[in-house]
Design a protein around this motif. Structure first.
Motif, short mmCIF file in Angstrom:
data_model
loop_
_atom_site.label_atom_id
_atom_site.label_comp_id
_atom_site.label_asym_id
_atom_site.label_seq_id
_atom_site.Cartn_x
_atom_site.Cartn_y
_atom_site.Cartn_z
N ASN A 173 82.05 90.67 10.77
CA ASN A 173 81.05 89.61 10.66
C ASN A 173 79.88 90.06 11.54
N SER A 201 80.11 88.26 6.58
CA SER A 201 78.81 88.33 7.24
C SER A 201 77.85 87.26 6.72
N CYS A 202 77.94 86.93 5.43
CA CYS A 202 77.11 85.84 4.88
C CYS A 202 77.49 84.51 5.52
N TYR A 203 78.80 84.29 5.66
CA TYR A 203 79.29 83.08 6.34
C TYR A 203 78.82 83.08 7.79
N LEU A 208 81.05 91.73 3.42
CA LEU A 208 79.76 91.09 3.14
C LEU A 208 79.89 89.57 3.12
N TRP A 229 76.16 84.48 9.02
CA TRP A 229 74.72 84.20 9.08
C TRP A 229 74.47 82.69 9.04
N GLN A 230 75.21 81.99 8.15
CA GLN A 230 75.08 80.52 8.07
C GLN A 230 75.50 79.87 9.38
#
Length: 201
Positions: free
Chosen positions: A193, A24-26, A21, A28-29
């Protein structure tokens, strides 16, 4: 783990699903940062330029070089100083064949004159601090203009596109970042990711 940031230490303590997670948050940024309208525009331009004739490529290169040299002379203190020392003005560099007149920029030059290499035309909030991994020696730290980063990624994806890999295809990414804690001795030795469609190793 000396030199490891607090964020990296926290990441290393997370269970594997939360590390997926976090990656994947990184992602998205980074997707918002790298793949915006500038990326789409430049990627399209690069695909068209693949079919330029030799004379069109030469004309394009020389035109872009003249603009770059003038910009550096007018806005980048390091290059203005160097050109003054060499008694050069922008009109002395009009084609690729003239480039040997310019000094070679070394890693040590970047280390010693990093701030002097920043364009006066770019606001501080538009700068992105970056660095190399240091795998071939000492890490190099420098600034990038944020608006140039999508162009950089357009160049890389144009190269991949030549081999049939389209932007946002699923792919394996071998990174210098430690996404799997060194203490882990059981699979999975990768992380997902999803926004960038990467399996990260």
């Amino acid at each position: 783990m000396s030199g490891t940031s607090i964020g990296e230490k926290i990441y290393g303590l997370l269970p594997v699903p939360l590390q997926h997670l976090a990656c994947s948050c990184y992602g998205w940024q980074m997707k918002r940062f790298r793949y915006n309208t500038v990326f789409r525009e430049k990627f399209g331009e690069l695909l068209k330029s693949e079919f330029y004739s030799a004379s069109e490529i030469e004309a394009y290169q020389n035109d872009r070089l003249r603009k770059l040299i003038r910009y550096a002379y007018e806005n980048v203190p390091y290059y203005r100083r160097k050109m003054h020392e060499l008694r050069l003005v922008p009109n002395d560099i009009r084609r690729v064949a003239d480039l040997p007149k310019m000094p070679v920029l070394t890693k040590e030059d970047v280390r010693l004159h990093r701030d002097e290499l920043v364009s006066a035309a770019v606001k501080k909030r538009e700068l992105y601090f970056s660095h190399t991994s240091g795998t071939t020696g000492k890490s190099l730290q420098f600034y990038l203009a944020k608006h140039q980063i999508p162009f950089q990624w357009a160049v890389w994806w144009r190269h991949r596109h030549r081999f049939g890999v389209a932007p946002f295809s699923w792919h394996v990414n071998y990174t210098g970042k430690i996404v799997v804690p060194c203490s882990q001795n059981r699979p999975p030795f990768w992380r997902w990711n999803y926004p960038l469609r990467q399996l990260i190793i």
